[in-house]
Write an enzyme that holds these catalytic residues in place. Structure first.
Site, PDB file in Angstrom:
ATOM      1  N   LEU A   1       2.941  -0.157 -11.359  1.00 32.56           N
ATOM      2  CA  LEU A   1       3.531  -0.617 -12.624  1.00 32.56           C
ATOM      3  C   LEU A   1       4.480   0.415 -13.218  1.00 32.56           C
ATOM      4  CD1 LEU A   1       0.380  -2.247 -14.273  1.00 32.56           C
ATOM      5  CD2 LEU A   1       2.151  -3.308 -12.902  1.00 32.56           C
TER       6      LEU A   1
ATOM      7  N   TYR B   1       7.554   5.293   1.892  1.00 32.23           N
ATOM      8  CA  TYR B   1       8.632   4.654   1.111  1.00 32.23           C
ATOM      9  C   TYR B   1       9.989   5.203   1.562  1.00 32.23           C
ATOM     10  CZ  TYR B   1      11.391   3.232  -2.965  1.00 32.23           C
ATOM     11  OH  TYR B   1      12.355   2.692  -3.780  1.00 32.23           O
TER      12      TYR B   1
ATOM     13  N   GLU C   1      13.201  11.507  -9.973  1.00 32.16           N
ATOM     14  CA  GLU C   1      12.351  11.175  -8.821  1.00 32.16           C
ATOM     15  C   GLU C   1      12.932  11.777  -7.540  1.00 32.16           C
ATOM     16  OE1 GLU C   1       9.507   9.334  -8.755  1.00 32.16           O
ATOM     17  OE2 GLU C   1       9.490   8.534 -10.790  1.00 32.16           O
TER      18      GLU C   1
ATOM     19  N   GLY D   1      -0.885   4.553 -10.368  1.00 34.20           N
ATOM     20  CA  GLY D   1      -1.002   4.143  -8.962  1.00 34.20           C
ATOM     21  C   GLY D   1      -1.109   2.638  -8.766  1.00 34.20           C
TER      22      GLY D   1
ATOM     23  N   ASP E   1      12.919   0.537 -11.527  1.00 40.76           N
ATOM     24  CA  ASP E   1      11.841   0.840 -12.470  1.00 40.76           C
ATOM     25  C   ASP E   1      12.388   1.435 -13.759  1.00 40.76           C
ATOM     26  OD1 ASP E   1      10.467   0.116 -10.234  1.00 40.76           O
ATOM     27  OD2 ASP E   1       9.647   2.106  -9.824  1.00 40.76           O
TER      28      ASP E   1
ATOM     29  N   HIS F   1      12.004  -3.826  -2.835  1.00 39.26           N
ATOM     30  CA  HIS F   1      12.695  -2.951  -1.876  1.00 39.26           C
ATOM     31  C   HIS F   1      14.137  -3.418  -1.647  1.00 39.26           C
ATOM     32  CE1 HIS F   1       9.334  -0.314  -0.764  1.00 39.26           C
ATOM     33  NE2 HIS F   1       8.593  -1.377  -1.020  1.00 39.26           N
TER      34      HIS F   1
HETATM   35  C1  GLA Z   1       9.203   1.452  -6.287  1.00 44.12           C
HETATM   36  C2  GLA Z   1      10.571   2.110  -6.519  1.00 44.12           C
HETATM   37  C3  GLA Z   1      11.631   1.065  -6.894  1.00 44.12           C
HETATM   38  C4  GLA Z   1      11.633  -0.081  -5.908  1.00 44.12           C
HETATM   39  C5  GLA Z   1      10.221  -0.610  -5.662  1.00 44.12           C
HETATM   40  C6  GLA Z   1      10.166  -1.644  -4.581  1.00 44.12           C
HETATM   41  O1  GLA Z   1       8.709   0.914  -7.483  1.00 44.12           O
HETATM   42  O2  GLA Z   1      10.481   3.067  -7.542  1.00 44.12           O
HETATM   43  O3  GLA Z   1      12.894   1.688  -6.973  1.00 44.12           O
HETATM   44  O4  GLA Z   1      12.261   0.286  -4.704  1.00 44.12           O
HETATM   45  O5  GLA Z   1       9.321   0.431  -5.321  1.00 44.12           O
HETATM   46  O6  GLA Z   1      10.870  -2.779  -4.947  1.00 44.12           O
END
Ligand code: GLA
Length: 380
Positions: free
Chosen positions: A121, A218, A156, A118, A168, A32
């Site tokens: 990953l 989130y 996204e 979920g 990610d 985060h």
């Molecule tokens: C998800 C989001 C990432 C990041 C993580 C937490 O995977 O897609 O951008 O914020 O949570 O580190």
């Protein structure tokens, strides 16, 4: 997997196309922090998405998802947003490519994946990166890898409702076998770190739970961070993100922001520093410090950022009790996996105890994934 994809492709669309792949990711530390302009420390893994793709000479995209046994087609104009969830990732990638001036010809594709869904990953980033890479290549658009990662991130944001950071998609595009990548999410400077902890294993324990409303929770975390940063900026105009803030600057606004926003920001400021500490420790081969930082991250994610859950807390606590070097919730949270750094000699005992005690406590099995750090998006 390749055989399965190819035989389906031939049966649906005739002559075969070109194969592309992209990976899911782990993140050693820096959770985060990406949307707060901080550091992350991910790597791509040996689980991902494999797609066979071929232009079809129309302006239609025709898709078959092996794992869902579903066929979907859509046209490329903005108002053709598919009603199901999974094709939106690919529709979004097409649209975001077009928005950046790229050409997107209609194509046929069959794809399959082995990133557990979920589990935290980044199966969705793997899907986005695979198609972003393929479309860029097939149409000779010449967008660089960062732009391809941003295409996934914007997908996204604009088509899937998650205001995620860049981690990610970055990891999925830039992954390199045997290396983790430290990314400064503000400047986008990055550095590869060889990662082969001799005498230790990295293993993921999947709780197999995914809590509802994780996406909106989130987005709420992100809003808390933005409010805290905006308040701090009033005193310190140079602040754009929480990663720019000194801890004492946060104390100055206590009482001016909600207590909830305060503890969210407190976690983030600590976490940004922990990534740097972990990188230093890695360079010294000091895995005990790396592990200790992972536990600190878990504490912060659980008590301050509040993105853990009883299943994840249970596994991190058990790891601590069994003297595992490091353990913490990985990824966005609200379910999914813990990432564990375990000494070779403790591995078998820890895995056996975790499986047994988890089943006893929660009434279902966890899953175990050994981690192999692998390459990112590519043409095969
Ligand atoms: C998800 C989001 C990432 C990041 C993580 C937490 O995977 O897609 O951008 O914020 O949570 O580190």
């Amino acid at each position: 997997m390749k055989e399965k994809v190819h035989s389906k492709f031939v049966s649906l669309f005739g002559e075969g196309g070109v194969f592309y792949a992209a990976a899911g990711r782990i993140n050693l530390i820096g959770e985060h922090t990406d949307y707060n302009g901080g550091y992350v420390f991910p790597g791509a893994i040996d689980k991902g998405i494999l797609a066979e793709i071929k232009p079809n000479g129309t302006d239609k995209v025709r898709l078959f998802a092996i794992d869902r046994d579903e066929y979907v087609e859509f046209e490329l104009a903005e108002d053709n947003l598919p009603s199901q969830h999974w094709p939106r990732y690919i529709f979004g990638v097409c649209r975001e490519t077009i928005k950046r001036g790229g050409k997107v010809q209609g194509f046929d594709a069959v794809f399959a994946g082995d990133v557990p869904l979920g589990a935290g990953l980044s199966s969705s980033a793997a899907l986005e990166s695979c198609f972003a890479y393929a479309i860029n290549d097939m149409n000779a658009n010449g967008l660089d890898l960062f732009e391809l990662a941003r295409i996934g991130q914007s997908t996204e944001h604009n088509y899937c409702g998650v205001k995620c950071g860049i981690m990610d998609q970055f990891a999925s595009c830039f992954g390199k076998a045997g290396h983790l990548i430290r990314l400064n999410c503000k400047t986008l400077e990055y550095q590869y770190f060889p990662f082969d902890p001799k005498g230790y294993k990295v293993v993921l324990l999947d709780t197999c739970v995914k809590h509802l409303l994780a996406d909106s929770a989130y987005n709420k975390r992100r809003e808390s961070c933005e409010r805290a940063a905006a308040e701090i900026k009033k005193n310190h105009p140079e602040v754009d993100f929480l990663s720019d803030c000194k801890r004492v600057w946060l104390d100055e606004v206590r009482g001016k922001i909600s207590e909830e926003d305060f503890i969210r920001a407190e976690y983030v400021i600590g976490e940004v520093q922990r990534v740097l500490d972990v990188c230093d420790a890695l360079e010294r081969g000091d895995y005990e410090t790396v592990g200790e930082m992972m536990y600190q991250t878990h504490f912060g994610l659980s008590r301050l950022y509040e993105v853990s859950c009883p299943e994840l807390d249970f596994l991190a606590k058990l790891a601590r009790k069994m003297e595992v070097t490091g353990s913490r919730v990985m990824g966005g949270g609200f379910g999914g996996c813990t990432i564990n750094l375990v000494k070779d000699e403790l591995y078998d005992g820890f895995i056996a105890a975790a499986k047994e005690q988890f089943r006893e406590k929660f009434g279902h099995d966890l899953k175990v994934y050994d981690v192999v750090i692998s390459d990112g998006a590519r043409k095969l």
